[in-house]
Design an enzyme around this catalytic site. Structure first.
Site, PDB file in Angstrom:
ATOM      1  N   LYS A 130     -39.203  32.933 -38.200  1.00 23.20           N
ATOM      2  CA  LYS A 130     -38.710  32.291 -36.972  1.00 23.20           C
ATOM      3  C   LYS A 130     -38.597  30.804 -37.239  1.00 23.20           C
ATOM      4  CE  LYS A 130     -40.516  35.423 -33.429  1.00 23.20           C
ATOM      5  NZ  LYS A 130     -41.613  35.679 -32.476  1.00 23.20           N
ATOM      6  N   LYS A 162     -41.874  46.720 -28.058  1.00 28.38           N
ATOM      7  CA  LYS A 162     -43.154  46.044 -27.852  1.00 28.38           C
ATOM      8  C   LYS A 162     -44.187  47.102 -27.481  1.00 28.38           C
ATOM      9  CE  LYS A 162     -41.837  41.726 -28.277  1.00 28.38           C
ATOM     10  NZ  LYS A 162     -42.458  40.793 -29.245  1.00 28.38           N
ATOM     11  N   ASP A 216     -43.885  46.085 -32.225  1.00 30.83           N
ATOM     12  CA  ASP A 216     -44.464  44.740 -32.266  1.00 30.83           C
ATOM     13  C   ASP A 216     -45.603  44.671 -31.243  1.00 30.83           C
ATOM     14  OD1 ASP A 216     -45.087  42.056 -32.366  1.00 30.83           O
ATOM     15  OD2 ASP A 216     -43.068  41.336 -31.870  1.00 30.83           O
ATOM     16  N   GLY A 221     -36.808  36.115 -33.151  1.00 34.77           N
ATOM     17  CA  GLY A 221     -36.203  35.303 -32.097  1.00 34.77           C
ATOM     18  C   GLY A 221     -37.209  34.983 -31.020  1.00 34.77           C
ATOM     19  N   SER A 249     -34.882  43.706 -29.555  1.00 39.95           N
ATOM     20  CA  SER A 249     -36.310  43.777 -29.261  1.00 39.95           C
ATOM     21  C   SER A 249     -36.455  44.121 -27.788  1.00 39.95           C
ATOM     22  CB  SER A 249     -36.946  42.412 -29.562  1.00 39.95           C
ATOM     23  OG  SER A 249     -38.278  42.366 -29.084  1.00 39.95           O
ATOM     24  N   LYS A 294     -36.582  47.527 -31.910  1.00 34.98           N
ATOM     25  CA  LYS A 294     -37.993  47.107 -31.922  1.00 34.98           C
ATOM     26  C   LYS A 294     -38.573  47.317 -30.534  1.00 34.98           C
ATOM     27  CE  LYS A 294     -40.069  42.536 -31.954  1.00 34.98           C
ATOM     28  NZ  LYS A 294     -40.098  41.236 -32.667  1.00 34.98           N
ATOM     29  N   ASP A 343     -45.949  37.918 -37.984  1.00 36.28           N
ATOM     30  CA  ASP A 343     -45.194  36.968 -37.152  1.00 36.28           C
ATOM     31  C   ASP A 343     -46.126  35.794 -36.826  1.00 36.28           C
ATOM     32  OD1 ASP A 343     -43.873  35.609 -35.098  1.00 36.28           O
ATOM     33  OD2 ASP A 343     -43.502  37.346 -33.844  1.00 36.28           O
ATOM     34  N   GLU A 379     -45.376  45.105 -36.445  1.00 36.37           N
ATOM     35  CA  GLU A 379     -45.417  43.642 -36.440  1.00 36.37           C
ATOM     36  C   GLU A 379     -46.688  43.146 -35.745  1.00 36.37           C
ATOM     37  OE1 GLU A 379     -41.789  42.069 -34.854  1.00 36.37           O
ATOM     38  OE2 GLU A 379     -42.533  40.014 -34.751  1.00 36.37           O
TER      39      GLU A 379
END
Ligand code: OSB
Ligand code: MG
Length: 367
Positions: A262, A163, A188, A290, A135, A161, A238, A213
């Site tokens: 998670k 952000k 995400d 995570g 990520s 992934k 999430d 996400e």
């Protein structure tokens, strides 16, 4: 088992790279370690809460407060024999899932050590390695971001992934997708958008992302259902999912097609397993998220990710992506994008107490 003594340790580690999301920027992580003494064994848990309430409402200090004033007093000195019994000791305590997860993880470590079995086996794991992605935080310089993607793909990671957030979305994804046309890629948003951003979110459909996400609010599953009906890219939830009941309702509504599991956000391994089992029965893919865990929380993530429904590489990367020196031995590392599961009992790694001592900023003991 009966916990005779419990300790809380606030441990702070510098990160190798600062990490930015749409809601925060971090150069260090300060996590609470929960150390439990029972039947001659020592069990470890970790609360990987951010220090600020920008991912969810919890913080490091709310976790400390809940553990010190409610969770530990509710279990120290009382008999229990299962994770269900542990949950029963805080049945009245609402939410505060990161705090609960730290306690419950240490109890699972004790249970698995006493059984002489690895935690992943106790949970019903069926894999001998966990497939691993990375990520990557928001980077203001897209060239730098592309350099990082290149580096981690070179290390063998199986999925990237990115952000995203307002101002760093379509153009960033387009640039990375152009440079890496075939890489399993996802975004995400950490709840940065609303339905007013529908035109931008629809533009993301052209990049063949595995999923988007948590595009919308942290507490929403209704607008996500509206959005999912408009998008061909699957939505992964999430922040919105705190329990198996939340997962069931979101899937019934069509709020998403994938769930990020998670351990911390769900309040522990038992709830994480319940969400996994529910999704597996419905044919809904899951993967392990995570929170920049130290070795204790990372070991728990590996254990849950060994269950059969974890069909997508997750955010559990090798600890060398995050920290110069983690707190467990041996170091948890990925090789060609996979992390092998440990064979020892309990979490399966040894906490290096000298390193914990060096990085510990505060401690408290309860009997
Ligand atoms: O939304 O998944 C998230 C880190 C901190 C807070 C929220 C998130 C994340 C990550 C990093 O994406 C996951 C990791 O590498 O541990
Ligand atoms: Mg997320």
């Amino acid at each position: 088992m009966i916990i005779e003594r419990a300790e809380l340790l606030l441990v702070r580690l510098p990160m190798i790279r600062s990490f930015a999301t749409s809601s925060s920027q971090k150069t260090h992580q300060a996590h609470i370690l929960v150390k439990l003494y029972a039947d001659g064994l020592v069990g470890w848990g970790e609360c990987p809460s951010p220090t600020d309430p920008y991912y969810c409402e919890e913080t490091t200090e709310t976790c400390w407060h809940m553990l010190r004033d409610f969770l530990l007093p509710g279990i120290v000195g009382k008999a229990w024999a299962s994770a269900e019994d542990v949950q029963a000791t805080y049945a009245k305590l609402k939410r505060n899932n990161f705090a609960k997860a730290g306690l419950e993880m240490a109890c699972w470590d004790l249970l698995a050590q006493r059984a002489g079995r690895p935690l992943h086996a106790m949970l019903g794991g069926t894999r001998d390695e966990v497939l691993s992605g990375v990520s990557l935080g928001v980077e203001q310089d897209t060239g730098r971001l592309i350099g990082l993607v290149e580096q981690y793909l070179g290390e063998g990671y199986r999925r990237i992934k990115l952000k995203i957030g307002p101002g760093r979305d379509v153009a960033v994804i387009a640039a990375v997708r152009e440079r890496f046309p075939d890489v399993p890629l996802m975004a995400d948003a950490n709840s940065a958008y609303t339905l007013a951003d529908l035109p931008m979110l629809k533009e993301l459909d052209q990049f063949g992302l595995m999923m988007i996400e948590q595009p919308l609010a942290h507490d929403d599953i209704v607008d996500h259902a509206t959005l999912q009906a408009e998008l061909s890219t699957p939505i992964c939830l999430d922040e919105s999912i705190h329990s198996v009941e939340d997962a069931r309702k979101a899937l019934d509504l069509g709020s998403g097609r994938i769930i990020n599991i998670k351990v911390s956000r769900l309040g522990g391994l038992l709830n994480a397993k319940r969400v996994h089992d529910h999704c597996l029965a419905r044919g809904v893919p899951v993967w392990c998220g995570g929170m920049h865990e130290f070795g204790v929380g990372r070991a728990a993530n590996l254990a849950i990710a060994s269950l059969p429904g974890f069909s997508i590489p997750g955010d559990v990367s090798g600890s060398d992506k995050y920290y110069h020196e983690d707190i467990v031995e041996p170091a948890i590392l990925a090789e060609r994008g996979a992390i092998p599961l440990p064979s020892g009992p309990g979490l399966g790694y040894t906490v290096d107490e000298r390193r914990v001592e060096r990085a510990c900023e505060r401690r408290l003991a309860l009997r």
